[in-house]
Write a protein that holds these residues in place. Structure first.
Motif, PDB file in Angstrom:
ATOM      1  N   GLU A 188       0.832  -1.209   0.000  1.00 33.40           N
ATOM      2  CA  GLU A 188       0.000   0.000   0.000  1.00 33.40           C
ATOM      3  C   GLU A 188       0.864   1.256   0.000  1.00 33.40           C
ATOM      4  O   GLU A 188       0.564   2.237  -0.699  1.00 33.40           O
ATOM      5  N   LEU A 189       1.941   1.229   0.780  1.00 37.68           N
ATOM      6  CA  LEU A 189       2.848   2.376   0.835  1.00 37.68           C
ATOM      7  C   LEU A 189       3.491   2.629  -0.526  1.00 37.68           C
ATOM      8  O   LEU A 189       3.615   3.778  -0.963  1.00 37.68           O
ATOM      9  N   LEU A 190       3.895   1.547  -1.208  1.00 41.90           N
ATOM     10  CA  LEU A 190       4.538   1.690  -2.509  1.00 41.90           C
ATOM     11  C   LEU A 190       3.547   2.217  -3.543  1.00 41.90           C
ATOM     12  O   LEU A 190       3.886   3.103  -4.352  1.00 41.90           O
ATOM     13  N   THR A 191       2.322   1.706  -3.533  1.00 40.31           N
ATOM     14  CA  THR A 191       1.301   2.192  -4.465  1.00 40.31           C
ATOM     15  C   THR A 191       1.043   3.673  -4.261  1.00 40.31           C
ATOM     16  O   THR A 191       0.989   4.460  -5.224  1.00 40.31           O
ATOM     17  N   ALA A 192       0.864   4.062  -2.995  1.00 43.23           N
ATOM     18  CA  ALA A 192       0.616   5.471  -2.698  1.00 43.23           C
ATOM     19  C   ALA A 192       1.812   6.327  -3.097  1.00 43.23           C
ATOM     20  O   ALA A 192       1.650   7.421  -3.656  1.00 43.23           O
ATOM     21  N   PHE A 193       3.024   5.845  -2.832  1.00 40.16           N
ATOM     22  CA  PHE A 193       4.246   6.585  -3.164  1.00 40.16           C
ATOM     23  C   PHE A 193       4.297   6.906  -4.656  1.00 40.16           C
ATOM     24  O   PHE A 193       4.552   8.049  -5.062  1.00 40.16           O
ATOM     25  N   ILE A 194       4.045   5.903  -5.497  1.00 41.31           N
ATOM     26  CA  ILE A 194       4.147   6.096  -6.949  1.00 41.31           C
ATOM     27  C   ILE A 194       3.064   7.048  -7.444  1.00 41.31           C
ATOM     28  O   ILE A 194       3.322   7.936  -8.275  1.00 41.31           O
ATOM     29  N   LEU A 195       1.846   6.894  -6.943  1.00 42.76           N
ATOM     30  CA  LEU A 195       0.761   7.780  -7.370  1.00 42.76           C
ATOM     31  C   LEU A 195       1.034   9.228  -6.987  1.00 42.76           C
ATOM     32  O   LEU A 195       0.811  10.150  -7.777  1.00 42.76           O
ATOM     33  N   VAL A 196       1.519   9.429  -5.782  1.00 46.07           N
ATOM     34  CA  VAL A 196       1.827  10.790  -5.330  1.00 46.07           C
ATOM     35  C   VAL A 196       2.963  11.383  -6.153  1.00 46.07           C
ATOM     36  O   VAL A 196       2.927  12.559  -6.530  1.00 46.07           O
ATOM     37  N   ALA A 197       3.982  10.575  -6.439  1.00 44.22           N
ATOM     38  CA  ALA A 197       5.104  11.057  -7.246  1.00 44.22           C
ATOM     39  C   ALA A 197       4.639  11.507  -8.617  1.00 44.22           C
ATOM     40  O   ALA A 197       5.013  12.583  -9.106  1.00 44.22           O
ATOM     41  N   ALA A 198       3.804  10.698  -9.256  1.00 46.89           N
ATOM     42  CA  ALA A 198       3.323  11.031 -10.603  1.00 46.89           C
ATOM     43  C   ALA A 198       2.452  12.270 -10.591  1.00 46.89           C
ATOM     44  O   ALA A 198       2.639  13.197 -11.401  1.00 46.89           O
ATOM     45  N   ALA A 199       1.490  12.308  -9.673  1.00 45.26           N
ATOM     46  CA  ALA A 199       0.552  13.435  -9.633  1.00 45.26           C
ATOM     47  C   ALA A 199       1.238  14.741  -9.271  1.00 45.26           C
ATOM     48  O   ALA A 199       0.968  15.798  -9.866  1.00 45.26           O
ATOM     49  N   ASN A 200       2.130  14.695  -8.309  1.00 43.33           N
ATOM     50  CA  ASN A 200       2.745  15.933  -7.845  1.00 43.33           C
ATOM     51  C   ASN A 200       3.881  16.408  -8.735  1.00 43.33           C
ATOM     52  O   ASN A 200       4.246  17.587  -8.686  1.00 43.33           O
ATOM     53  N   THR A 201       4.457  15.536  -9.533  1.00 43.37           N
ATOM     54  CA  THR A 201       5.448  16.007 -10.506  1.00 43.37           C
ATOM     55  C   THR A 201       4.803  16.973 -11.483  1.00 43.37           C
ATOM     56  O   THR A 201       5.291  18.087 -11.714  1.00 43.37           O
ATOM     57  N   VAL A 202       3.667  16.560 -12.064  1.00 40.51           N
ATOM     58  CA  VAL A 202       2.986  17.465 -12.994  1.00 40.51           C
ATOM     59  C   VAL A 202       2.327  18.617 -12.236  1.00 40.51           C
ATOM     60  O   VAL A 202       2.269  19.747 -12.735  1.00 40.51           O
ATOM     61  N   GLY A 203       1.875  18.372 -10.990  1.00 48.33           N
ATOM     62  CA  GLY A 203       1.265  19.436 -10.208  1.00 48.33           C
ATOM     63  C   GLY A 203       2.229  20.549  -9.876  1.00 48.33           C
ATOM     64  O   GLY A 203       1.922  21.741 -10.036  1.00 48.33           O
ATOM     65  N   TYR A 204       3.433  20.189  -9.427  1.00 43.70           N
ATOM     66  CA  TYR A 204       4.418  21.212  -9.077  1.00 43.70           C
ATOM     67  C   TYR A 204       5.076  21.822 -10.316  1.00 43.70           C
ATOM     68  O   TYR A 204       5.587  22.940 -10.253  1.00 43.70           O
TER      69      TYR A 204
END
Length: 497
Positions: free
Chosen positions: A272-288
Motif C-alpha cells: 500500500e505504501l509503494l502504491t501510494a508513493f508512486i501515485l503521489v510522485a506522478a501526480a505531484n510532478t505534474v502538479g508542481y
C-alpha cells in the motif's frame, strides 16, 4: 434469518449465525460537524499552500536577494534548490507527526502544523538578505524552509485523513477533493497577491521590501486558519478506534489493527505504501511543474517578464481549482481508478503538446499550453485525497499517509522544479520537462492498475458512514446485495468462523 432463530440467538450465541450489520453499526454523519470539519481543513490547507506558493512565485527575486553575486542561472537553481529543501524535511514531519496523529488525535496535530507553518513563513518575511548578514542569509533561509517542510509533512496527510474519516462513504470523493480546491486556491491567491505587487510597484520596490509582504501576511492568515481548525473535534472513526484501544487488553493492542510503529507499519503495509508513493510522485510532478516551476520556466526559459510569468498561471490555477470538486464528485459515480486512469493517460499524452504550445511564444498559446498541463493535475489530485487514505486502516492511516505521501513529494515532487530547470540547462531543450512528466506518469499508470477500488465503500477498519438515518436503514436492509459492502471485511470474525 428466521424470527425464531433471532429470538433464541439472544440467549444461545451459537444460534445467532454470522455477524451482520445493524443500524447501530452505521455512522450517521453529523452535518454541522462535517461542515466545520470541511471549513477547518480547507482553510488550513489553503493557508499552508499559500505559504508554499508565494515562494515559488518570488523565487527569481529571492535568488537575487540571497545570492546576488551569482549568475542568473545559478540564482534560479539556488532558489529552486531551496524550494526543494523544503521537501527534505517532509518525510520526517510525515513520520513523526503521522505517528502522533494516530495516537494523540488528528485535530491536535493539524493545529500544530498550522502554527509552525505560519511562524516559519512570517520569519522568512523578516529575514535579512545577503547584503545585511552575508552567507548567514541563505543558511537561515534554508533552516526556515526546513521548518516549513516539517510542518507540511503532517498537514496534507492529516487533512486527508481527517476529511475522509468525516465524510459519508458515497460522497467521500467530493468532500476530499475540497482539500485540493483549498490547496490550489492557496497557490492562486499567492499568485494573485504577488501579481498585484508586481503590477503596482517598481522592480526596485519589489527587491527592496515589497517581496516580503506576502510572507508577512502569513501570520494573520494563519491565526484565522487556526481559529477555524480549533472549532472542530476529532473524527468519529478516530474516537471510536481510540475508545476500543483504551478498553483493549495488552494482547489486543498488539493485534494487526492496533497503531503501529514506523518499521511495523512498513512491514505490514509495504504494498500500500509503494502504491501510494508512486501515485503521489506522478501526480505531484505534474502538479508542481504547473504551480511552482512555471513562473521560473516562463521567465527564465521562455523570456516572459516576471509579471507575465506569474499572471499567466493565475487564471489557469483558478479554473483548475474550481474543476477539482467536479472530478472528485465524478469519482464517486464512476470510481477512483477510472478517474486516476484519465489523469495518468492525459499527462502522458498532453505533456509534449502543452510545452510546445508554451514554446510558441504567444500569450494565447502559452495559456493553452498551461490549460493542457492543468488537465491531468485536475484528474490526479482531486482523487488522491480520497484514494490514498482508503489504503490504510484507521489505526495506521495518518502514519501510512505521512510516510508514503511525504517520501514521494520529497524525492519527486519537491525536486521537480529544480530537476526540470537543470534538464533545460543541461540539454538546452525547452521541451525537456515534458519528458520528465511523461516518465513519472507512466509509473503512475502502473500504480493505478494495481490500486484497489474504494469509491462508495467504508474505509478499512471503520464501519459504513452515511448522510442520513434513512440511508443507514436502507444499507442494513440491502446489506446482502450491496456490491460496495463486504461483510467479511467489516467483521473479520465471520471469516474465522
Amino acid at each position: 434469518m428466521p424470527a425464531w432463530r433471532r429470538v433464541l440467538g439472544r440467549f444461545i450465541p451459537a444460534l445467532r449465525g454470522p455477524r451482520r450489520l445493524t443500524v447501530d453499526d452505521v455512522t450517521v454523519v453529523d452535518r454541522p460537524m462535517l461542515r466545520r470539519a470541511v471549513a477547518g481543513t480547507v482553510v488550513g490547507n489553503l493557508m499552508e499552500w499559500y505559504d508554499i506558493g508565494i515562494y515559488g512565485y518570488l523565487a527569481v527575486i529571492i535568488g537575487r536577494m540571497f545570492l546576488p553575486d551569482a549568475s542568473e542561472g545559478a540564482q534560479s537553481l539556488f532558489s529552486l534548490g531551496v524550494f526543494a529543501v523544503t521537501f527534505v524535511a517532509r518525510p520526517a514531519g510525515g513520520v513523526i507527526l503521522g505517528q502522533l496523529g494516530d495516537r494523540l488525535g488528528r485535530q491536535r496535530v493539524l493545529a500544530f502544523t498550522l502554527i509552525m507553518m505560519a511562524s516559519a513563513t512570517f520569519l522568512i518575511g523578516v529575514l535579512p538578505d545577503y547584503s545585511v548578514i552575508g552567507a548567514w542569509a541563505p543558511i537561515l533561509l534554508i533552516v526556515l524552509k526546513l521548518a516549513q517542510g516539517f510542518s507540511t509533512g503532517g498537514e496534507y496527510a492529516g487533512a486527508t485523513t481527517f476529511i475522509t474519516e468525516y465524510a459519508p462513504d458515497k460522497r467521500r470523493g467530493f468532500y476530499a477533493s475540497l482539500l485540493d480546491l483549498g490547496s490550489y486556491m492557496g497557490f492562486a491567491i499567492g499568485a494573485a497577491f504577488v501579481s498585484v505587487l508586481q503590477v503596482t510597484l517598481s522592480e526596485d520596490a519589489m527587491e527592496g521590501f515589497a517581496w516580503r509582504i506576502p510572507f508577512l501576511v502569513a501570520l494573520p492568515l494563519g491565526l484565522i486558519a487556526i481559529y477555524f481548525r480549533l472549532k472542530i473535534e476529532d473524527t468519529p472513526a478516530f474516537q471510536d478506534a481510540k475508545t476500543h484501544a483504551d478498553e483493549a487488553s495488552a494482547a489486543a493492542q498488539a493485534s494487526p489493527d492496533a497503531p503501529k510503529g514506523v518499521l511495523d507499519l512498513i512491514r505490514s503495509y509495504w504494498r500500500e505504501l509503494l502504491t501510494a508513493f508512486i501515485l503521489v510522485a506522478a501526480a505531484n510532478t505534474v502538479g508542481y511543474a504547473l504551480t511552482s516551476y512555471m513562473p521560473t520556466y516562463l521567465t527564465g526559459t521562455l523570456g516572459y517578464d516576471e509579471v507575465h510569468g506569474t499572471l499567466l498561471t493565475l487564471p489557469v490555477l483558478v479554473l483548475m481549482s474550481l474543476c477539482i470538486p467536479l472530478t472528485g464528485a465524478l469519482s464517486d459515480r464512476i470510481g477512483r481508478r477510472k478517474v486516476l486512469f484519465i489523469g495518468s493517460v492525459s499527462a502522458i499524452v498532453l505533456a509534449v503538446p502543452s510545452f510546445l504550445f508554451m514554446m510558441h511564444g504567444a500569450i494565447w498559446s502559452t495559456l493553452l499550453g498551461l490549460v493542457l498541463l492543468a488537465i491531468p493535475v485536475t484528474f490526479y489530485v482531486a482523487n488522491l485525497a480520497s484514494s490514498l487514505p482508503a489504503l490504510f486502516p484507521t489505526s495506521s492511516r495518518y502514519g501510512g499517509m505521512g510516510i508514503s505521501y511525504n517520501a514521494a513529494v520529497a524525492i519527486f515532487a519537491g525536486t521537480a522544479p529544480v530537476i526540470m530547470e537543470s534538464l533545460v540547462q543541461l540539454t538546452g531543450s525547452s521541451l525537456a520537462p515534458a519528458f520528465y512528466v511523461i516518465g513519472t506518469s507512466i509509473a503512475g499508470f502502473i500504480a493505478v492498475v494495481v490500486l484497489r477500488e474504494s469509491a462508495r465503500q467504508p474505509l478499512p477498519g471503520a464501519m459504513p458512514s452515511v448522510a442520513t438515518e434513512e440511508e443507514a436503514i436502507e444499507l442494513v436492509r440491502t446489506q446482502d446485495d450491496n456490491p460496495d459492502l463486504d461483510l467479511d471485511e467489516l467483521f473479520p470474525e465471520r471469516r474465522e468462523g
